[in-house]
Scaffold this motif. Structure first.
Motif, mmCIF file in Angstrom:
data_model
loop_
_atom_site.group_PDB
_atom_site.id
_atom_site.type_symbol
_atom_site.label_atom_id
_atom_site.label_comp_id
_atom_site.label_asym_id
_atom_site.label_seq_id
_atom_site.Cartn_x
_atom_site.Cartn_y
_atom_site.Cartn_z
ATOM 1 N N ILE A 179 0.860 -1.188 0.000
ATOM 2 C CA ILE A 179 0.000 0.000 0.000
ATOM 3 C C ILE A 179 0.895 1.236 0.000
ATOM 4 N N GLN A 180 0.694 2.084 -0.996
ATOM 5 C CA GLN A 180 1.535 3.280 -1.129
ATOM 6 C C GLN A 180 0.998 4.417 -0.282
ATOM 7 N N ILE A 181 1.860 4.978 0.567
ATOM 8 C CA ILE A 181 1.485 6.105 1.418
ATOM 9 C C ILE A 181 1.835 7.406 0.709
ATOM 10 N N LYS A 182 0.834 8.267 0.527
ATOM 11 C CA LYS A 182 1.056 9.556 -0.133
ATOM 12 C C LYS A 182 1.277 10.683 0.873
ATOM 13 N N LYS A 183 0.554 10.627 1.992
ATOM 14 C CA LYS A 183 0.634 11.699 2.979
ATOM 15 C C LYS A 183 0.313 11.139 4.354
ATOM 16 N N VAL A 184 1.026 11.635 5.380
ATOM 17 C CA VAL A 184 0.793 11.198 6.752
ATOM 18 C C VAL A 184 0.602 12.419 7.649
ATOM 19 N N THR A 185 -0.473 12.397 8.430
ATOM 20 C CA THR A 185 -0.695 13.431 9.449
ATOM 21 C C THR A 185 -0.603 12.743 10.809
ATOM 22 N N TYR A 186 0.321 13.206 11.640
ATOM 23 C CA TYR A 186 0.619 12.541 12.908
ATOM 24 C C TYR A 186 0.229 13.456 14.061
ATOM 25 N N VAL A 187 -0.709 12.991 14.904
ATOM 26 C CA VAL A 187 -1.128 13.747 16.077
ATOM 27 C C VAL A 187 -0.688 12.962 17.309
ATOM 28 N N LYS A 188 0.229 13.498 18.074
ATOM 29 C CA LYS A 188 0.824 12.762 19.184
ATOM 30 C C LYS A 188 0.202 13.150 20.520
ATOM 31 N N GLU A 189 -0.127 12.148 21.287
ATOM 32 C CA GLU A 189 -0.566 12.294 22.671
ATOM 33 C C GLU A 189 -1.712 13.290 22.846
ATOM 34 N N ARG A 190 -2.892 12.829 22.499
ATOM 35 C CA ARG A 190 -4.084 13.613 22.763
ATOM 36 C C ARG A 190 -5.144 12.692 23.344
ATOM 37 N N GLY A 191 -6.126 13.235 23.993
ATOM 38 C CA GLY A 191 -7.177 12.424 24.607
ATOM 39 C C GLY A 191 -8.006 11.719 23.570
ATOM 40 N N GLY A 192 -8.368 10.482 23.806
ATOM 41 C CA GLY A 192 -9.182 9.717 22.866
ATOM 42 C C GLY A 192 -10.558 9.437 23.428
ATOM 43 N N ILE A 193 -11.548 9.434 22.586
ATOM 44 C CA ILE A 193 -12.927 9.198 23.022
ATOM 45 C C ILE A 193 -13.085 7.788 23.580
ATOM 46 N N SER A 194 -12.407 6.837 22.947
ATOM 47 C CA SER A 194 -12.561 5.449 23.362
ATOM 48 C C SER A 194 -11.648 5.069 24.520
ATOM 49 N N MET A 195 -10.847 5.994 25.003
ATOM 50 C CA MET A 195 -9.873 5.696 26.043
ATOM 51 C C MET A 195 -10.314 6.294 27.368
ATOM 52 N N THR A 196 -9.696 5.820 28.446
ATOM 53 C CA THR A 196 -9.963 6.414 29.749
ATOM 54 C C THR A 196 -9.238 7.741 29.856
ATOM 55 N N SER A 197 -9.652 8.556 30.832
ATOM 56 C CA SER A 197 -9.072 9.901 30.960
ATOM 57 C C SER A 197 -7.599 9.866 31.287
ATOM 58 N N GLU A 198 -7.095 8.728 31.889
ATOM 59 C CA GLU A 198 -5.694 8.661 32.254
ATOM 60 C C GLU A 198 -4.796 8.274 31.083
ATOM 61 N N MET A 199 -5.384 7.772 29.998
ATOM 62 C CA MET A 199 -4.591 7.267 28.882
ATOM 63 C C MET A 199 -4.537 8.291 27.756
ATOM 64 N N LEU A 200 -3.424 8.299 27.064
ATOM 65 C CA LEU A 200 -3.226 9.185 25.933
ATOM 66 C C LEU A 200 -3.152 8.354 24.659
ATOM 67 N N VAL A 201 -3.578 8.950 23.569
ATOM 68 C CA VAL A 201 -3.590 8.215 22.307
ATOM 69 C C VAL A 201 -2.820 8.962 21.236
ATOM 70 N N THR A 202 -2.428 8.184 20.244
ATOM 71 C CA THR A 202 -1.794 8.724 19.048
ATOM 72 C C THR A 202 -2.748 8.511 17.875
ATOM 73 N N GLU A 203 -2.880 9.520 17.057
ATOM 74 C CA GLU A 203 -3.747 9.397 15.877
ATOM 75 C C GLU A 203 -2.923 9.608 14.619
ATOM 76 N N LEU A 204 -3.081 8.692 13.669
ATOM 77 C CA LEU A 204 -2.406 8.776 12.373
ATOM 78 C C LEU A 204 -3.455 8.873 11.275
ATOM 79 N N ARG A 205 -3.302 9.863 10.411
ATOM 80 C CA ARG A 205 -4.173 9.975 9.233
ATOM 81 C C ARG A 205 -3.293 9.778 8.007
#
Length: 235
Positions: A179-205
């Protein structure tokens, strides 16, 4: 009809019904594919173009014998061809990863031309044009999907546990799946809806190019197996 400036009510009815049929056939194909302009839109454009063409040719027949009056049957037709562009532009959308609606905009333009041809009594050309348009939208679309356009742009959003889900893991997985990747958007350490308040998530687009025959559900399942992944979405 011996008089080129005269048309009977029967012929008016036949031309309007013919334009409804031909415009409806093309609109039905667009409706089946869930496009912005579907059955009713194409019928309205085709019938309206037919009416305008008949008005342009026959609507001013009583002025033919007036001195210093010259009738041009094409004067209103040119306005239709120009004006239909505004309607077609409304079906063209930029989704962020691709431009869609160009084919539907073109079909509206052609339907307007078919309506004008029917209005002018150019039945054979209108009928052949309708068949060619349907061939292009239906048959050639299948050929294009199977043999020409083998890949398609997608946007994949991956959410996971910060520190566990890494860009390197995702990159290696995409390489293994070709699978060829054309563009990556990286969001590091933000709160996630599916996670508990103590946990941090990473989001990749990721904007990627995937083979057309690839199973999206299978791809989602494989991505979910990557350590740290908590949510996956493909558009």
């Amino acid at each position: 009809m011996s008089d080129p400036w005269y048309i009977t009510n029967v012929h008016i009815l036949l031309r309007l019904l013919a334009s409804m049929l031909m415009g409806g056939l093309i609109g039905w194909e667009r409706e089946r594919s869930s496009h912005a302009a579907g059955l009713r839109t194409h019928i309205l454009v085709c019938v309206g173009s037919t009416l305008i063409m008949m008005l342009s040719v026959y609507g001013f027949a009583e002025f033919v014998k007036e001195p210093n009056v010259r009738l041009d049957p094409a004067r209103l037709a040119t306005a239709v061809i120009s004006g239909i562009g505004f309607l077609g532009a409304g079906t063209i959308l930029f989704t962020g990863k691709a431009i869609t609606g160009l084919t539907t905009a073109a079909s509206l333009w052609v339907v307007a031309a078919i309506g004008l041809a029917i209005g002018a009594g150019f039945y054979f050309a209108a009928f052949v044009c309708t068949l060619i348009v349907l061939l292009n939208l239906w048959v050639l679309n299948i050929v294009e999907q199977r043999y020409i356009r083998r890949s398609k742009d997608h946007q994949i959003t991956i959410e996971g546990i910060a520190g566990t889900l890494t860009l390197d893991k995702i990159s290696r997985f995409m390489d293994s799946e070709h699978i060829q990747i054309k563009k990556v958007t990286y969001v590091k350490e933000r709160g996630g809806i599916s996670m508990t308040s103590e946990m941090l998530v990473t989001e990749l687009r990721l904007n990627v190019i995937i083979k057309h025959e690839y199973d999206s559900l299978e791809l989602i399942g494989n991505i979910q197996k990557i350590e740290g992944v908590t949510a996956v979405a493909i558009e």
